[in-house]
Design an enzyme around this catalytic site. Structure first.
Site, PDB file in Angstrom:
ATOM      1  N   THR A 164      -0.041   0.848   6.969  1.00  0.00           N
ATOM      2  CA  THR A 164       0.072  -0.231   5.981  1.00  0.00           C
ATOM      3  C   THR A 164       0.322  -1.529   6.722  1.00  0.00           C
ATOM      4  O   THR A 164       1.071  -1.570   7.688  1.00  0.00           O
ATOM      5  CB  THR A 164       1.204   0.030   4.976  1.00  0.00           C
ATOM      6  OG1 THR A 164       1.334  -1.131   4.150  1.00  0.00           O
ATOM      7  CG2 THR A 164       2.537   0.325   5.642  1.00  0.00           C
ATOM      8  N   GLY A 193     -10.381  -3.446   3.063  1.00  0.00           N
ATOM      9  CA  GLY A 193      -9.376  -3.438   4.131  1.00  0.00           C
ATOM     10  C   GLY A 193      -9.486  -2.222   5.027  1.00  0.00           C
ATOM     11  O   GLY A 193     -10.521  -1.544   5.081  1.00  0.00           O
ATOM     12  N   THR A 235       0.819  -1.221   0.000  1.00  0.00           N
ATOM     13  CA  THR A 235       0.000   0.000   0.000  1.00  0.00           C
ATOM     14  C   THR A 235       0.855   1.275   0.000  1.00  0.00           C
ATOM     15  O   THR A 235       2.001   1.244   0.428  1.00  0.00           O
ATOM     16  CB  THR A 235      -0.846  -0.049   1.294  1.00  0.00           C
ATOM     17  OG1 THR A 235      -1.734  -1.130   1.159  1.00  0.00           O
ATOM     18  CG2 THR A 235      -1.566   1.218   1.622  1.00  0.00           C
TER      19      THR A 235
HETATM   20  N1  ASP Z   1      -3.557  -2.515   4.644  1.00  0.00           N
HETATM   21  C1  ASP Z   1      -3.797  -2.987   3.301  1.00  0.00           C
HETATM   22  C2  ASP Z   1      -5.030  -3.837   3.307  1.00  0.00           C
HETATM   23  O1  ASP Z   1      -5.181  -4.653   4.192  1.00  0.00           O
HETATM   24  C3  ASP Z   1      -2.671  -3.758   2.730  1.00  0.00           C
HETATM   25  C4  ASP Z   1      -1.333  -3.086   2.803  1.00  0.00           C
HETATM   26  O2  ASP Z   1      -1.103  -2.209   3.619  1.00  0.00           O
HETATM   27  O3  ASP Z   1      -0.459  -3.415   2.017  1.00  0.00           O
HETATM   28  O4  ASP Z   1      -5.809  -3.714   2.404  1.00  0.00           O
END
Ligand code: ASP
Length: 338
Positions: A254, A233, A203
Protein backbone atom coordinates in the site's frame (compact mmCIF):
# COMPACT_ATOMS: atom_id res chain seq x y z
CA UNK A 1 -9.19 -21.52 26.10
CA UNK A 2 -12.95 -21.81 25.68
CA UNK A 3 -14.19 -19.99 22.60
CA UNK A 4 -16.36 -17.62 24.69
CA UNK A 5 -13.34 -16.59 26.68
CA UNK A 6 -11.27 -16.25 23.53
CA UNK A 7 -13.86 -13.92 22.09
CA UNK A 8 -13.90 -11.91 25.30
CA UNK A 9 -10.13 -11.55 25.18
CA UNK A 10 -10.33 -10.45 21.56
CA UNK A 11 -13.02 -7.89 22.47
CA UNK A 12 -10.83 -6.58 25.29
CA UNK A 13 -7.83 -6.37 23.01
CA UNK A 14 -9.86 -4.45 20.45
CA UNK A 15 -10.97 -2.01 23.13
CA UNK A 16 -7.52 -1.54 24.62
CA UNK A 17 -5.35 -1.94 21.55
CA UNK A 18 -3.46 -4.73 23.30
CA UNK A 19 -2.78 -8.14 21.87
CA UNK A 20 -4.64 -11.36 22.62
CA UNK A 21 -4.56 -15.07 22.06
CA UNK A 22 -7.20 -15.43 19.39
CA UNK A 23 -7.12 -19.15 18.85
CA UNK A 24 -5.47 -21.92 20.77
CA UNK A 25 -2.74 -23.40 18.61
CA UNK A 26 -3.01 -27.17 18.44
CA UNK A 27 0.32 -28.94 19.10
CA UNK A 28 1.77 -30.58 15.96
CA UNK A 29 -0.89 -29.00 13.72
CA UNK A 30 0.58 -27.38 10.62
CA UNK A 31 1.14 -23.65 11.18
CA UNK A 32 -1.44 -21.17 9.89
CA UNK A 33 -1.19 -17.39 9.97
CA UNK A 34 -2.68 -14.29 8.40
CA UNK A 35 -1.79 -10.59 8.18
CA UNK A 36 -3.78 -7.68 6.78
CA UNK A 37 -3.41 -3.97 6.11
CA UNK A 38 -5.87 -1.14 5.72
CA UNK A 39 -3.53 1.36 4.08
CA UNK A 40 -0.45 3.40 4.96
CA UNK A 41 -0.20 7.16 5.32
CA UNK A 42 0.16 10.11 7.63
CA UNK A 43 -1.99 8.97 10.51
CA UNK A 44 -1.53 11.55 13.24
CA UNK A 45 -2.69 10.56 16.69
CA UNK A 46 -4.31 13.99 16.99
CA UNK A 47 -6.47 13.44 13.89
CA UNK A 48 -7.87 10.06 14.92
CA UNK A 49 -10.65 10.15 17.52
CA UNK A 50 -10.83 7.34 20.06
CA UNK A 51 -14.10 6.17 18.48
CA UNK A 52 -12.61 6.02 15.00
CA UNK A 53 -9.48 4.28 16.23
CA UNK A 54 -11.58 1.68 18.02
CA UNK A 55 -13.79 1.19 14.94
CA UNK A 56 -10.72 0.64 12.77
CA UNK A 57 -9.19 -1.85 15.21
CA UNK A 58 -12.51 -3.68 15.43
CA UNK A 59 -12.83 -3.89 11.64
CA UNK A 60 -9.24 -5.16 11.37
CA UNK A 61 -9.95 -7.79 14.03
CA UNK A 62 -13.12 -8.95 12.28
CA UNK A 63 -11.28 -9.26 8.97
CA UNK A 64 -8.46 -11.23 10.62
CA UNK A 65 -10.96 -13.55 12.29
CA UNK A 66 -12.83 -14.12 9.02
CA UNK A 67 -9.61 -15.09 7.25
CA UNK A 68 -8.27 -17.14 10.14
CA UNK A 69 -11.52 -19.10 10.35
CA UNK A 70 -11.00 -20.25 6.76
CA UNK A 71 -7.46 -21.37 7.58
CA UNK A 72 -8.54 -23.19 10.76
CA UNK A 73 -11.15 -25.07 8.73
CA UNK A 74 -8.47 -26.26 6.33
CA UNK A 75 -9.41 -23.91 3.51
CA UNK A 76 -6.74 -22.44 1.21
CA UNK A 77 -4.67 -19.32 1.77
CA UNK A 78 -6.48 -17.85 -1.27
CA UNK A 79 -9.85 -18.35 0.48
CA UNK A 80 -8.53 -16.77 3.66
CA UNK A 81 -7.20 -13.74 1.78
CA UNK A 82 -10.55 -13.32 0.01
CA UNK A 83 -12.56 -13.67 3.23
CA UNK A 84 -10.47 -11.08 5.07
CA UNK A 85 -10.51 -8.59 2.20
CA UNK A 86 -14.29 -8.88 1.70
CA UNK A 87 -14.76 -7.71 5.32
CA UNK A 88 -12.51 -4.70 4.68
CA UNK A 89 -14.17 -3.92 1.31
CA UNK A 90 -17.57 -3.94 3.00
CA UNK A 91 -16.41 -1.55 5.73
CA UNK A 92 -16.79 2.18 4.94
CA UNK A 93 -13.57 2.86 6.87
CA UNK A 94 -11.18 1.73 4.16
CA UNK A 95 -10.40 2.80 0.62
CA UNK A 96 -11.74 -0.33 -1.08
CA UNK A 97 -15.26 -1.40 -2.00
CA UNK A 98 -17.81 0.69 -0.03
CA UNK A 99 -15.78 3.67 1.19
CA UNK A 100 -13.46 3.84 -1.83
CA UNK A 101 -12.03 7.23 -2.80
CA UNK A 102 -13.39 9.36 -5.66
CA UNK A 103 -11.50 10.06 -8.87
CA UNK A 104 -11.30 13.60 -10.27
CA UNK A 105 -14.63 13.14 -12.05
CA UNK A 106 -16.45 12.24 -8.82
CA UNK A 107 -16.72 8.52 -9.63
CA UNK A 108 -15.12 5.36 -8.24
CA UNK A 109 -12.75 3.13 -10.20
CA UNK A 110 -11.55 0.07 -8.34
CA UNK A 111 -8.46 -2.13 -8.76
CA UNK A 112 -7.80 -5.53 -7.14
CA UNK A 113 -5.52 -8.54 -7.47
CA UNK A 114 -4.95 -11.95 -5.92
CA UNK A 115 -2.10 -14.42 -6.31
CA UNK A 116 -1.74 -18.05 -5.30
CA UNK A 117 1.81 -18.82 -4.15
CA UNK A 118 1.38 -22.55 -4.81
CA UNK A 119 0.92 -22.18 -8.57
CA UNK A 120 1.81 -18.51 -9.12
CA UNK A 121 -1.57 -18.25 -10.76
CA UNK A 122 -2.91 -14.71 -10.48
CA UNK A 123 -6.01 -12.67 -11.24
CA UNK A 124 -6.44 -8.91 -11.39
CA UNK A 125 -9.05 -6.34 -12.35
CA UNK A 126 -8.53 -2.66 -13.04
CA UNK A 127 -10.80 0.35 -13.30
CA UNK A 128 -14.12 -1.34 -12.51
CA UNK A 129 -17.03 0.70 -11.21
CA UNK A 130 -19.86 -1.74 -10.48
CA UNK A 131 -18.41 -4.73 -8.63
CA UNK A 132 -19.34 -4.88 -4.93
CA UNK A 133 -16.33 -7.00 -3.94
CA UNK A 134 -13.52 -6.51 -6.45
CA UNK A 135 -11.29 -9.10 -4.74
CA UNK A 136 -13.82 -11.82 -5.59
CA UNK A 137 -13.80 -10.82 -9.26
CA UNK A 138 -9.99 -10.88 -9.25
CA UNK A 139 -10.25 -14.42 -7.86
CA UNK A 140 -12.68 -15.30 -10.62
CA UNK A 141 -10.28 -13.99 -13.27
CA UNK A 142 -7.61 -16.20 -11.71
CA UNK A 143 -9.64 -19.39 -11.58
CA UNK A 144 -12.24 -19.08 -14.36
CA UNK A 145 -10.43 -17.27 -17.19
CA UNK A 146 -7.21 -17.91 -19.09
CA UNK A 147 -6.13 -14.31 -18.37
CA UNK A 148 -4.35 -12.52 -15.55
CA UNK A 149 -5.81 -9.02 -15.84
CA UNK A 150 -9.13 -7.68 -17.10
CA UNK A 151 -9.99 -3.97 -17.15
CA UNK A 152 -13.07 -1.73 -17.21
CA UNK A 153 -16.09 -2.77 -19.26
CA UNK A 154 -14.52 -6.09 -20.26
CA UNK A 155 -13.95 -7.03 -16.64
CA UNK A 156 -17.57 -6.19 -15.83
CA UNK A 157 -18.87 -8.13 -18.82
CA UNK A 158 -16.86 -11.11 -17.56
CA UNK A 159 -18.31 -10.57 -14.07
CA UNK A 160 -21.87 -10.74 -15.40
CA UNK A 161 -21.06 -13.88 -17.39
CA UNK A 162 -19.87 -15.46 -14.14
CA UNK A 163 -23.05 -14.54 -12.26
CA UNK A 164 -21.78 -11.46 -10.41
CA UNK A 165 -24.41 -8.85 -9.62
CA UNK A 166 -23.54 -5.28 -10.66
CA UNK A 167 -24.05 -2.39 -8.22
CA UNK A 168 -24.53 1.33 -8.90
CA UNK A 169 -21.31 3.31 -8.78
CA UNK A 170 -22.62 5.36 -5.86
CA UNK A 171 -22.79 2.19 -3.72
CA UNK A 172 -19.09 2.95 -3.04
CA UNK A 173 -19.65 6.60 -2.03
CA UNK A 174 -19.32 7.95 1.51
CA UNK A 175 -19.53 11.52 2.78
CA UNK A 176 -16.03 11.25 4.30
CA UNK A 177 -14.48 10.45 0.90
CA UNK A 178 -16.50 13.21 -0.81
CA UNK A 179 -15.05 15.72 1.63
CA UNK A 180 -11.57 14.35 0.91
CA UNK A 181 -12.14 14.87 -2.81
CA UNK A 182 -13.27 18.45 -2.26
CA UNK A 183 -10.21 19.11 -0.10
CA UNK A 184 -7.89 17.51 -2.61
CA UNK A 185 -9.36 19.54 -5.46
CA UNK A 186 -9.05 22.76 -3.45
CA UNK A 187 -5.46 22.05 -2.40
CA UNK A 188 -4.04 20.54 -5.56
CA UNK A 189 -2.48 23.49 -7.28
CA UNK A 190 -2.18 21.93 -10.71
CA UNK A 191 -3.39 18.90 -12.61
CA UNK A 192 0.10 17.44 -12.24
CA UNK A 193 0.38 17.86 -8.48
CA UNK A 194 -0.65 15.23 -5.95
CA UNK A 195 -3.28 15.52 -3.23
CA UNK A 196 -1.97 16.19 0.30
CA UNK A 197 -0.35 13.05 1.77
CA UNK A 198 -3.10 12.39 4.30
CA UNK A 199 -5.66 12.10 1.49
CA UNK A 200 -3.79 9.66 -0.66
CA UNK A 201 -3.91 6.19 0.78
CA UNK A 202 -6.13 3.55 2.45
CA UNK A 203 -5.96 0.44 0.31
CA UNK A 204 -6.61 -2.98 1.92
CA UNK A 205 -4.71 -6.24 1.59
CA UNK A 206 -4.08 -9.66 3.10
CA UNK A 207 -1.46 -12.41 3.07
CA UNK A 208 -1.95 -15.88 4.52
CA UNK A 209 -0.36 -19.30 5.13
CA UNK A 210 -2.67 -22.33 5.04
CA UNK A 211 -2.46 -25.82 6.57
CA UNK A 212 -1.03 -27.25 3.35
CA UNK A 213 1.92 -24.86 3.55
CA UNK A 214 0.73 -22.63 0.72
CA UNK A 215 0.81 -18.83 0.82
CA UNK A 216 -1.27 -16.22 -1.02
CA UNK A 217 -1.61 -12.45 -1.30
CA UNK A 218 -4.45 -10.12 -2.27
CA UNK A 219 -4.97 -6.36 -2.47
CA UNK A 220 -7.99 -4.15 -3.22
CA UNK A 221 -8.27 -0.38 -3.62
CA UNK A 222 -10.14 2.65 -4.87
CA UNK A 223 -6.73 4.07 -5.82
CA UNK A 224 -5.80 7.65 -4.99
CA UNK A 225 -8.21 10.52 -4.22
CA UNK A 226 -8.71 12.81 -7.22
CA UNK A 227 -6.83 10.47 -9.56
CA UNK A 228 -7.31 10.98 -13.25
CA UNK A 229 -10.07 9.00 -14.96
CA UNK A 230 -8.49 5.78 -16.22
CA UNK A 231 -5.51 5.86 -13.83
CA UNK A 232 -4.47 2.38 -12.71
CA UNK A 233 -2.21 1.95 -9.71
CA UNK A 234 0.16 -0.73 -8.48
CA UNK A 235 -2.45 -2.96 -6.83
CA UNK A 236 -3.50 -5.00 -9.91
CA UNK A 237 0.02 -5.03 -11.37
CA UNK A 238 1.35 -8.44 -10.39
CA UNK A 239 4.80 -8.00 -8.85
CA UNK A 240 4.20 -4.34 -7.96
CA UNK A 241 1.41 -4.21 -5.35
CA UNK A 242 0.65 -7.92 -5.09
CA UNK A 243 2.82 -11.03 -5.38
CA UNK A 244 2.99 -14.58 -3.98
CA UNK A 245 5.38 -17.46 -4.55
CA UNK A 246 5.69 -20.41 -2.16
CA UNK A 247 9.45 -20.40 -2.76
CA UNK A 248 9.87 -16.97 -1.20
CA UNK A 249 6.96 -14.97 0.21
CA UNK A 250 3.54 -13.40 -0.29
CA UNK A 251 3.35 -9.59 -0.30
CA UNK A 252 0.53 -7.02 -0.38
CA UNK A 253 1.55 -3.38 -0.67
CA UNK A 254 0.00 0.00 0.00
CA UNK A 255 1.33 3.41 -0.86
CA UNK A 256 2.04 5.76 -3.73
CA UNK A 257 1.26 3.37 -6.57
CA UNK A 258 3.31 4.99 -9.30
CA UNK A 259 6.49 4.47 -7.26
CA UNK A 260 5.48 0.93 -6.35
CA UNK A 261 5.02 0.08 -10.04
CA UNK A 262 8.35 1.62 -11.01
CA UNK A 263 10.11 -0.21 -8.15
CA UNK A 264 8.23 -3.49 -8.72
CA UNK A 265 8.08 -3.59 -4.94
CA UNK A 266 6.42 -6.91 -4.15
CA UNK A 267 8.52 -8.90 -6.61
CA UNK A 268 11.69 -7.09 -5.58
CA UNK A 269 11.19 -8.40 -2.03
CA UNK A 270 10.71 -11.95 -3.35
CA UNK A 271 13.71 -11.57 -5.67
CA UNK A 272 16.00 -10.47 -2.83
CA UNK A 273 15.03 -13.65 -0.98
CA UNK A 274 15.44 -15.87 -4.01
CA UNK A 275 18.67 -14.51 -5.47
CA UNK A 276 20.43 -12.96 -2.45
CA UNK A 277 19.34 -15.39 0.22
CA UNK A 278 17.92 -12.57 2.33
CA UNK A 279 15.45 -13.36 5.10
CA UNK A 280 11.93 -12.01 4.74
CA UNK A 281 12.71 -9.29 7.30
CA UNK A 282 15.94 -8.27 5.54
CA UNK A 283 14.27 -8.18 2.12
CA UNK A 284 11.31 -6.11 3.31
CA UNK A 285 13.54 -3.68 5.22
CA UNK A 286 15.81 -3.17 2.23
CA UNK A 287 12.95 -2.47 -0.17
CA UNK A 288 10.58 -0.48 2.06
CA UNK A 289 12.98 1.34 4.35
CA UNK A 290 15.93 1.88 1.98
CA UNK A 291 15.20 1.55 -1.74
CA UNK A 292 11.70 3.07 -1.68
CA UNK A 293 12.76 5.89 0.61
CA UNK A 294 15.69 6.81 -1.66
CA UNK A 295 13.34 6.70 -4.64
CA UNK A 296 10.71 8.88 -2.93
CA UNK A 297 7.97 6.27 -2.67
CA UNK A 298 5.93 6.36 0.52
CA UNK A 299 3.96 3.38 1.81
CA UNK A 300 4.42 -0.09 3.24
CA UNK A 301 3.84 -3.82 2.85
CA UNK A 302 2.61 -6.85 4.74
CA UNK A 303 4.29 -10.16 3.99
CA UNK A 304 4.46 -13.80 5.03
CA UNK A 305 6.58 -16.86 4.22
CA UNK A 306 5.90 -20.60 4.38
CA UNK A 307 7.18 -20.79 7.94
CA UNK A 308 4.49 -18.32 8.96
CA UNK A 309 6.91 -15.45 9.67
CA UNK A 310 5.03 -12.18 9.26
CA UNK A 311 6.76 -8.89 8.44
CA UNK A 312 4.75 -5.64 8.28
CA UNK A 313 6.82 -2.56 7.51
CA UNK A 314 6.13 1.00 6.33
CA UNK A 315 8.05 4.19 5.73
CA UNK A 316 5.05 6.40 6.55
CA UNK A 317 4.04 7.53 10.06
CA UNK A 318 1.29 4.91 10.15
CA UNK A 319 -0.16 1.82 8.51
CA UNK A 320 -3.40 0.18 9.60
CA UNK A 321 -2.42 -3.43 10.08
CA UNK A 322 -3.00 -6.60 12.04
CA UNK A 323 -2.12 -10.26 12.23
CA UNK A 324 -2.95 -13.60 13.79
CA UNK A 325 0.40 -15.36 14.01
CA UNK A 326 1.19 -19.08 14.16
CA UNK A 327 0.68 -19.10 17.95
CA UNK A 328 -2.86 -17.74 17.50
CA UNK A 329 -1.98 -14.28 18.86
CA UNK A 330 -4.10 -11.47 17.40
CA UNK A 331 -2.57 -8.00 17.17
CA UNK A 332 -3.63 -4.75 15.54
CA UNK A 333 -1.53 -1.62 15.10
CA UNK A 334 -1.73 1.79 13.49
CA UNK A 335 1.34 3.86 14.31
CA UNK A 336 5.04 3.33 13.65
CA UNK A 337 5.95 2.88 17.31
CA UNK A 338 3.44 0.08 18.09
N1 ASP B 1 -1.36 1.85 -3.86
C1 ASP B 1 -2.66 2.43 -4.09
C2 ASP B 1 -2.66 3.08 -5.44
O1 ASP B 1 -1.71 3.76 -5.77
C3 ASP B 1 -3.07 3.42 -3.07
C4 ASP B 1 -2.96 2.95 -1.65
O2 ASP B 1 -2.23 2.03 -1.33
O3 ASP B 1 -3.64 3.50 -0.79
O4 ASP B 1 -3.63 2.95 -6.14
Amino acid sequence: MKSGLALLVVALSVATGLTAAFAESVPDAPPIAIAIHGGAGTMNRADLTDEKEQAIREALSLALQAGHKQLAQGESAVSAVEAAIVVLENSPLFNAGHGAVFNSGGAHELDAAIMDGRTRNAGAIAGVGHIRNPILLAGEVMTASPHVMLAGAGAEEFAVSQGFELVENDYFSTEFRRQQLERAQAEQTSRNSLPPPELRFGTVGAVALDQDGNIAAGTSTGGMTNKRFGRIGDVPVIGAGTYADNETCAVSATGHGEYFIRSVVAHDIAALMRYSDKSLQEAVDEVVLEKLVEFGGSGGVISINRQGDIVMEHNTPGMYRGAIDTSGRLTTAIYKDE
